[in-house]
Design a protein around this motif. Sequence first.
Motif, short mmCIF file in Angstrom:
data_model
loop_
_atom_site.label_atom_id
_atom_site.label_comp_id
_atom_site.label_asym_id
_atom_site.label_seq_id
_atom_site.Cartn_x
_atom_site.Cartn_y
_atom_site.Cartn_z
N THR A 128 0.82 -1.21 0.00
CA THR A 128 0.00 0.00 0.00
C THR A 128 0.85 1.26 0.00
O THR A 128 0.61 2.19 -0.78
CB THR A 128 -0.93 0.00 1.22
OG1 THR A 128 -1.76 -1.16 1.19
CG2 THR A 128 -1.80 1.25 1.23
N TRP A 129 1.85 1.30 0.86
CA TRP A 129 2.72 2.47 0.93
C TRP A 129 3.48 2.68 -0.38
O TRP A 129 3.63 3.82 -0.84
CB TRP A 129 3.71 2.31 2.07
CG TRP A 129 3.18 2.61 3.44
CD1 TRP A 129 1.95 2.29 3.92
CD2 TRP A 129 3.86 3.27 4.51
NE1 TRP A 129 1.82 2.69 5.23
CE2 TRP A 129 2.98 3.30 5.62
CE3 TRP A 129 5.13 3.81 4.65
CZ2 TRP A 129 3.34 3.87 6.84
CZ3 TRP A 129 5.49 4.39 5.87
CH2 TRP A 129 4.59 4.42 6.94
N SER A 130 3.98 1.60 -0.96
CA SER A 130 4.76 1.74 -2.19
C SER A 130 3.90 2.31 -3.32
O SER A 130 4.38 3.12 -4.12
CB SER A 130 5.35 0.39 -2.61
OG SER A 130 4.32 -0.54 -2.90
N SER A 131 2.62 1.91 -3.36
CA SER A 131 1.72 2.43 -4.39
C SER A 131 1.39 3.90 -4.15
O SER A 131 1.41 4.71 -5.09
CB SER A 131 0.43 1.61 -4.42
OG SER A 131 0.69 0.26 -4.74
N ALA A 140 9.12 8.56 -14.08
CA ALA A 140 8.17 7.50 -14.41
C ALA A 140 8.71 6.17 -13.90
O ALA A 140 9.91 5.90 -13.98
CB ALA A 140 7.96 7.43 -15.92
N PRO A 141 7.84 5.33 -13.33
CA PRO A 141 8.29 4.03 -12.82
C PRO A 141 8.70 3.10 -13.96
O PRO A 141 8.36 3.34 -15.12
CB PRO A 141 7.06 3.51 -12.08
CG PRO A 141 5.91 4.13 -12.80
CD PRO A 141 6.38 5.51 -13.19
N GLU A 150 6.97 3.01 -17.54
CA GLU A 150 5.53 2.81 -17.52
C GLU A 150 4.85 4.09 -17.05
O GLU A 150 5.47 4.98 -16.48
CB GLU A 150 5.16 1.66 -16.57
CG GLU A 150 5.74 0.31 -16.94
CD GLU A 150 4.87 -0.43 -17.94
OE1 GLU A 150 3.86 0.16 -18.39
OE2 GLU A 150 5.20 -1.58 -18.26
N LYS A 151 3.54 4.16 -17.29
CA LYS A 151 2.78 5.29 -16.78
C LYS A 151 2.67 5.19 -15.27
O LYS A 151 2.55 4.09 -14.73
CB LYS A 151 1.38 5.32 -17.40
CG LYS A 151 1.35 5.68 -18.87
CD LYS A 151 -0.08 5.74 -19.37
CE LYS A 151 -0.12 6.13 -20.84
NZ LYS A 151 -1.52 6.19 -21.35
N PRO A 152 2.70 6.31 -14.55
CA PRO A 152 2.53 6.27 -13.09
C PRO A 152 1.22 5.58 -12.73
O PRO A 152 0.18 5.83 -13.32
CB PRO A 152 2.50 7.75 -12.70
CG PRO A 152 3.28 8.43 -13.78
CD PRO A 152 2.97 7.68 -15.04
N VAL A 158 7.64 -0.18 -10.75
CA VAL A 158 8.23 0.20 -9.48
C VAL A 158 9.07 1.46 -9.65
O VAL A 158 9.55 1.76 -10.75
CB VAL A 158 9.09 -0.93 -8.89
CG1 VAL A 158 8.25 -2.14 -8.57
CG2 VAL A 158 10.21 -1.31 -9.86
N SER A 159 9.24 2.18 -8.56
CA SER A 159 10.09 3.36 -8.53
C SER A 159 10.98 3.31 -7.29
O SER A 159 10.70 2.57 -6.35
CB SER A 159 9.25 4.65 -8.51
OG SER A 159 8.50 4.73 -7.30
N ILE A 160 12.04 4.08 -7.30
CA ILE A 160 12.94 4.11 -6.15
C ILE A 160 12.20 4.64 -4.92
O ILE A 160 12.33 4.10 -3.82
CB ILE A 160 14.17 4.98 -6.45
CG1 ILE A 160 15.01 4.34 -7.57
CG2 ILE A 160 15.02 5.17 -5.19
CD1 ILE A 160 16.22 5.15 -7.97
#
Length: 272
Positions: A128-131, A140-141, A150-152, A158-160
């Motif tokens: 949940t937090w990562s999303s 952009a992830p 990919e689109k956000p 995933v992103s840093i």
Amino acid sequence: MIILYSLCLGLLGSTIVAFFAYILQALTLSGCVALMIVGAFAFTFAPSGSWLLLFLFFGSSLLIHRLKNLSKKIPSQQLDNSGTIRNGKQVFANSTPFLLACIAYFFTKEMYWLIACGSTLAGAAADTWSSEVGALSKKAPRNILDFRREKPGSSGAVSILGTWAAVFASLLIAGSFYLLVRLFHPTIVSGYFFILPLLCGFSDSLIDSVLGATLQAKYLCIVCGKKTEKRNHHGQPALLVHGFRWLTNDGVNFLSGLLTLALSIILTLWFY
């Protein structure tokens, strides 16, 4: 009789929490009903004090969501995958693996089920937090498998920033779980009660991303031409272009929770 009493008491407490969540527009009506049921069973079957982790998870997720909405850095073109208000399916998808571990420990008293209680909620919080926090990323992830942009908001991306959010969420739940076990079960506690939920919690976010990138259903809107995770878009049925039609985002959350539950048991039996 004691179980019935605990269910009633847990239902009363979770009803109060659900009422305020509804007022704050954090849950739909179905989400409130689901939280009431989950809260009642958690209060009844969860190991001593660990039912508090459930409300820590929902409370921290709500706070993160509110802070995200206050930010002006949210990308404007996110994948249209779900609403901002949690419904019953989302509540059950995130909490059912935790409840299964709690009920199993209640009847067996096996340590691997106890640790699984912390692992499953750490996983739900990490995902949940990562999303939520990942949506604030300026970059952009990338797809977790092939690293393409990919689109956000895309499932499987995933992103840093989102990855670090998953780490901190796992730390919060795993650390709280360790303190509760240390308080209520001081004779059995060890470092594994922190390390294993921490590892499994972070692993859940990775498992969720892999499932989202490989198996989750994704559609193409025939009206606007944008990719979506909804079967209908702009009032028209969308075209399935990826994954299995029956596997939604809620299904991915539930399946990743079950896999995290299994991973926690395997690691506990191996190390503990």
